[in-house]
Scaffold this motif. Structure first.
Motif, PDB file in Angstrom:
ATOM      1  N   SER A 111      25.440 -17.252 -58.632  1.00  0.00           N
ATOM      2  CA  SER A 111      25.667 -16.612 -59.920  1.00  0.00           C
ATOM      3  C   SER A 111      26.117 -15.178 -59.673  1.00  0.00           C
ATOM      4  O   SER A 111      25.501 -14.474 -58.868  1.00  0.00           O
ATOM      5  N   PRO A 112      27.167 -14.707 -60.353  1.00  0.00           N
ATOM      6  CA  PRO A 112      27.618 -13.320 -60.143  1.00  0.00           C
ATOM      7  C   PRO A 112      26.531 -12.287 -60.423  1.00  0.00           C
ATOM      8  O   PRO A 112      26.596 -11.165 -59.919  1.00  0.00           O
ATOM      9  N   CYS A 113      25.507 -12.684 -61.231  1.00  0.00           N
ATOM     10  CA  CYS A 113      24.437 -11.744 -61.566  1.00  0.00           C
ATOM     11  C   CYS A 113      23.212 -11.912 -60.667  1.00  0.00           C
ATOM     12  O   CYS A 113      22.180 -11.287 -60.888  1.00  0.00           O
ATOM     13  N   GLY A 114      23.301 -12.730 -59.616  1.00  0.00           N
ATOM     14  CA  GLY A 114      22.166 -12.939 -58.723  1.00  0.00           C
ATOM     15  C   GLY A 114      21.721 -11.640 -58.065  1.00  0.00           C
ATOM     16  O   GLY A 114      22.545 -10.894 -57.508  1.00  0.00           O
ATOM     17  N   ASP A 115      20.427 -11.358 -58.109  1.00  0.00           N
ATOM     18  CA  ASP A 115      19.928 -10.057 -57.659  1.00  0.00           C
ATOM     19  C   ASP A 115      19.705  -9.956 -56.158  1.00  0.00           C
ATOM     20  O   ASP A 115      19.364  -8.894 -55.653  1.00  0.00           O
ATOM     21  N   ILE A 116      19.904 -11.038 -55.417  1.00  0.00           N
ATOM     22  CA  ILE A 116      19.837 -10.985 -53.957  1.00  0.00           C
ATOM     23  C   ILE A 116      21.226 -10.787 -53.353  1.00  0.00           C
ATOM     24  O   ILE A 116      21.377 -10.305 -52.235  1.00  0.00           O
ATOM     25  N   LEU A 117      22.259 -11.109 -54.118  1.00  0.00           N
ATOM     26  CA  LEU A 117      23.605 -11.188 -53.546  1.00  0.00           C
ATOM     27  C   LEU A 117      24.164  -9.827 -53.144  1.00  0.00           C
ATOM     28  O   LEU A 117      24.692  -9.667 -52.040  1.00  0.00           O
ATOM     29  N   ALA A 118      24.082  -8.835 -54.041  1.00  0.00           N
ATOM     30  CA  ALA A 118      24.583  -7.499 -53.685  1.00  0.00           C
ATOM     31  C   ALA A 118      23.827  -6.922 -52.481  1.00  0.00           C
ATOM     32  O   ALA A 118      24.452  -6.370 -51.560  1.00  0.00           O
ATOM     33  N   PRO A 119      22.484  -7.047 -52.422  1.00  0.00           N
ATOM     34  CA  PRO A 119      21.786  -6.551 -51.228  1.00  0.00           C
ATOM     35  C   PRO A 119      22.227  -7.202 -49.918  1.00  0.00           C
ATOM     36  O   PRO A 119      22.411  -6.504 -48.917  1.00  0.00           O
ATOM     37  N   ILE A 120      22.413  -8.515 -49.897  1.00  0.00           N
ATOM     38  CA  ILE A 120      22.794  -9.131 -48.609  1.00  0.00           C
ATOM     39  C   ILE A 120      24.221  -8.756 -48.215  1.00  0.00           C
ATOM     40  O   ILE A 120      24.555  -8.725 -47.034  1.00  0.00           O
ATOM     41  N   ILE A 121      25.045  -8.409 -49.205  1.00  0.00           N
ATOM     42  CA  ILE A 121      26.411  -7.970 -48.892  1.00  0.00           C
ATOM     43  C   ILE A 121      26.408  -6.563 -48.311  1.00  0.00           C
ATOM     44  O   ILE A 121      27.069  -6.299 -47.304  1.00  0.00           O
ATOM     45  N   VAL A 122      25.641  -5.619 -48.905  1.00  0.00           N
ATOM     46  CA  VAL A 122      25.629  -4.262 -48.341  1.00  0.00           C
ATOM     47  C   VAL A 122      24.946  -4.228 -46.979  1.00  0.00           C
ATOM     48  O   VAL A 122      25.250  -3.360 -46.149  1.00  0.00           O
ATOM     49  N   LEU A 123      24.045  -5.165 -46.732  1.00  0.00           N
ATOM     50  CA  LEU A 123      23.382  -5.237 -45.422  1.00  0.00           C
ATOM     51  C   LEU A 123      24.182  -6.073 -44.423  1.00  0.00           C
ATOM     52  O   LEU A 123      23.710  -6.341 -43.318  1.00  0.00           O
ATOM     53  N   GLU A 124      25.382  -6.485 -44.838  1.00  0.00           N
ATOM     54  CA  GLU A 124      26.301  -7.244 -44.001  1.00  0.00           C
ATOM     55  C   GLU A 124      25.647  -8.483 -43.393  1.00  0.00           C
ATOM     56  O   GLU A 124      25.777  -8.772 -42.190  1.00  0.00           O
ATOM     57  N   GLY A 125      24.927  -9.218 -44.235  1.00  0.00           N
ATOM     58  CA  GLY A 125      24.292 -10.447 -43.786  1.00  0.00           C
ATOM     59  C   GLY A 125      25.310 -11.472 -43.321  1.00  0.00           C
ATOM     60  O   GLY A 125      26.400 -11.594 -43.886  1.00  0.00           O
ATOM     61  N   GLU A 126      24.957 -12.194 -42.278  1.00  0.00           N
ATOM     62  CA  GLU A 126      25.769 -13.305 -41.774  1.00  0.00           C
ATOM     63  C   GLU A 126      25.040 -14.597 -42.097  1.00  0.00           C
ATOM     64  O   GLU A 126      23.874 -14.772 -41.730  1.00  0.00           O
ATOM     65  N   LEU A 127      25.700 -15.506 -42.806  1.00  0.00           N
ATOM     66  CA  LEU A 127      25.094 -16.758 -43.223  1.00  0.00           C
ATOM     67  C   LEU A 127      25.368 -17.832 -42.183  1.00  0.00           C
ATOM     68  O   LEU A 127      26.525 -18.073 -41.818  1.00  0.00           O
ATOM     69  N   ILE A 128      24.307 -18.477 -41.712  1.00  0.00           N
ATOM     70  CA  ILE A 128      24.434 -19.552 -40.722  1.00  0.00           C
ATOM     71  C   ILE A 128      24.468 -20.882 -41.461  1.00  0.00           C
ATOM     72  O   ILE A 128      23.503 -21.263 -42.139  1.00  0.00           O
ATOM     73  N   LEU A 129      25.590 -21.578 -41.352  1.00  0.00           N
ATOM     74  CA  LEU A 129      25.797 -22.854 -42.036  1.00  0.00           C
ATOM     75  C   LEU A 129      25.884 -23.966 -40.996  1.00  0.00           C
ATOM     76  O   LEU A 129      26.669 -23.887 -40.046  1.00  0.00           O
ATOM     77  N   ILE A 130      25.072 -25.014 -41.189  1.00  0.00           N
ATOM     78  CA  ILE A 130      25.029 -26.127 -40.238  1.00  0.00           C
ATOM     79  C   ILE A 130      25.343 -27.433 -40.958  1.00  0.00           C
ATOM     80  O   ILE A 130      24.820 -27.709 -42.045  1.00  0.00           O
ATOM     81  N   SER A 131      26.209 -28.238 -40.349  1.00  0.00           N
ATOM     82  CA  SER A 131      26.558 -29.562 -40.876  1.00  0.00           C
ATOM     83  C   SER A 131      26.424 -30.581 -39.747  1.00  0.00           C
ATOM     84  O   SER A 131      26.185 -30.200 -38.589  1.00  0.00           O
ATOM     85  N   PRO A 132      26.596 -31.877 -40.037  1.00  0.00           N
ATOM     86  CA  PRO A 132      26.559 -32.870 -38.955  1.00  0.00           C
ATOM     87  C   PRO A 132      27.667 -32.655 -37.925  1.00  0.00           C
ATOM     88  O   PRO A 132      27.617 -33.221 -36.839  1.00  0.00           O
ATOM     89  N   TYR A 133      28.634 -31.824 -38.254  1.00  0.00           N
ATOM     90  CA  TYR A 133      29.808 -31.659 -37.393  1.00  0.00           C
ATOM     91  C   TYR A 133      29.828 -30.324 -36.653  1.00  0.00           C
ATOM     92  O   TYR A 133      30.772 -30.027 -35.924  1.00  0.00           O
ATOM     93  N   GLY A 134      28.787 -29.513 -36.843  1.00  0.00           N
ATOM     94  CA  GLY A 134      28.752 -28.258 -36.120  1.00  0.00           C
ATOM     95  C   GLY A 134      28.140 -27.119 -36.924  1.00  0.00           C
ATOM     96  O   GLY A 134      27.549 -27.334 -37.986  1.00  0.00           O
ATOM     97  N   GLU A 135      28.294 -25.923 -36.403  1.00  0.00           N
ATOM     98  CA  GLU A 135      27.691 -24.722 -37.004  1.00  0.00           C
ATOM     99  C   GLU A 135      28.764 -23.649 -37.162  1.00  0.00           C
ATOM    100  O   GLU A 135      29.664 -23.529 -36.327  1.00  0.00           O
ATOM    101  N   ARG A 136      28.671 -22.878 -38.227  1.00  0.00           N
ATOM    102  CA  ARG A 136      29.561 -21.728 -38.392  1.00  0.00           C
ATOM    103  C   ARG A 136      28.786 -20.551 -38.986  1.00  0.00           C
ATOM    104  O   ARG A 136      27.753 -20.731 -39.632  1.00  0.00           O
ATOM    105  N   GLU A 137      29.313 -19.357 -38.745  1.00  0.00           N
ATOM    106  CA  GLU A 137      28.700 -18.126 -39.214  1.00  0.00           C
ATOM    107  C   GLU A 137      29.682 -17.437 -40.152  1.00  0.00           C
ATOM    108  O   GLU A 137      30.826 -17.168 -39.779  1.00  0.00           O
ATOM    109  N   VAL A 138      29.233 -17.145 -41.384  1.00  0.00           N
ATOM    110  CA  VAL A 138      30.121 -16.615 -42.416  1.00  0.00           C
ATOM    111  C   VAL A 138      29.557 -15.303 -42.962  1.00  0.00           C
ATOM    112  O   VAL A 138      28.387 -15.256 -43.365  1.00  0.00           O
ATOM    113  N   PRO A 139      30.356 -14.233 -42.994  1.00  0.00           N
ATOM    114  CA  PRO A 139      29.885 -12.990 -43.629  1.00  0.00           C
ATOM    115  C   PRO A 139      29.551 -13.235 -45.103  1.00  0.00           C
ATOM    116  O   PRO A 139      30.283 -13.960 -45.799  1.00  0.00           O
ATOM    117  N   ALA A 140      28.468 -12.648 -45.572  1.00  0.00           N
ATOM    118  CA  ALA A 140      28.040 -12.863 -46.961  1.00  0.00           C
ATOM    119  C   ALA A 140      29.151 -12.536 -47.953  1.00  0.00           C
ATOM    120  O   ALA A 140      29.324 -13.223 -48.956  1.00  0.00           O
TER     121      ALA A 140
END
Length: 279
Positions: A111-140
């Motif tokens: 949601s654009p109004c989510g209150d966790i989203l802006a904080p993880i962006i300014v802290l340059e969080g990297e999201l770890i995404l895992i699927s049956p086919y592998g893993e990738r790391e995506v900037p928030a």
């Protein structure tokens, strides 16, 4: 409806491949409402809340990481996480919601109004995404592509959010929001700031700013960051920064607030959050 409790990420990925018309769930504070309202009708729910690896907040040599099934209340009551993240989590819902809702669910709900989203962006969080086919790391900042839309594939799980040590100082960041009431409110506008200043000159050495509810996705204000970087701040410079903010944001009018109102209050929230950490 079938309800499954995998005990590992591997088992959860096996379920998502074998069970057609299935959805992942953790706290369910948003998903259950969508199901109740008939927006989605999954035949199988795969509950990730019993996977221990997803429920940890850990310091590492490089910084810290937060498992996707960590609750908002655990973040809100943390003694060492950055202040903007703690403030954002504290501002969400009631204690009951925070004890159920998870950081991963808040992110993936997008949601654009989510209150966790802006904080993880300014802290340059990297999201770890895992699927049956592998893993990738995506900037928030690259994860969100529209209201309630992300780059997360159907068979992927957000497992954790990783942050660098640079952002661990809890006194270097701040979060502000405004809504229609004081408690349990959905943001009409929110803002998160992280900054580092040179102690002797008080110049801003580095800064990150992100805002929510003023564009289709949570927005990193890079032009404002460039404008402020290297400056010693006074009220006149802050006023000029507000003009740059106004150029970057793209608010709409909806049931929560008008475009004009959002443009008006973002400046006040920004100044309030900024002055908390620039002293």
């Amino acid at each position: 409806m079938k309800y499954l409790f995998p005990k590992s990420i591997k088992e959860a990925l096996e379920y998502i491949l074998s069970e057609k018309d299935s959805k992942f769930i953790a706290g369910g504070t948003d998903l259950i409402i969508q199901i109740s309202d008939g927006f989605i009708i999954p035949q199988v729910l795969i509950d990730l809340s019993q996977i221990e690896k997803l429920k940890k907040i850990e310091r590492t040599e490089e910084g810290f990481k937060i498992g996707a099934a960590v609750t908002l209340e655990e973040i809100a009551s943390s003694k060492f996480l950055p202040q903007c993240l703690i403030q954002g989590a504290k501002s969400i819902g009631s204690p009951q919601i925070r004890n159920l809702g998870t950081i991963g669910g808040n992110i993936c709900n997008a949601s654009p109004c989510g209150d966790i989203l802006a904080p993880i962006i300014v802290l340059e969080g990297e999201l770890i995404l895992i699927s049956p086919y592998g893993e990738r790391e995506v900037p928030a900042k690259d994860f969100f592509i529209g209201p309630k839309k992300t780059i997360l594939a159907k068979n992927e799980i957000l497992t954790e959010i990783v942050f660098k040590k640079l952002f661990l100082n809890e006194r270097n960041s701040s979060f502000r929001k405004i809504g229609k009431r004081n408690g349990q409110t959905i943001s009409q506008v929110n803002v998160a700031i992280w900054l580092k200043k040179r102690e002797k000159s008080n110049e801003i050495e580095d800064i990150r700013i992100a805002v929510g509810s003023v564009a289709p996705i949570p927005l990193r204000l890079e032009k404002v960051e460039i404008f402020l970087k290297g400056r010693t701040i006074n009220q006149e410079i802050l006023k000029d920064a507000l003009k740059v903010i106004d150029e970057q944001i793209k608010p709409i009018s909806d049931v929560r607030a008008s475009e004009n109102y959002r443009r008006m209050v973002i400046g006040s929230l920004f100044q309030d959050a900024f002055k908390e950490i620039y002293k």
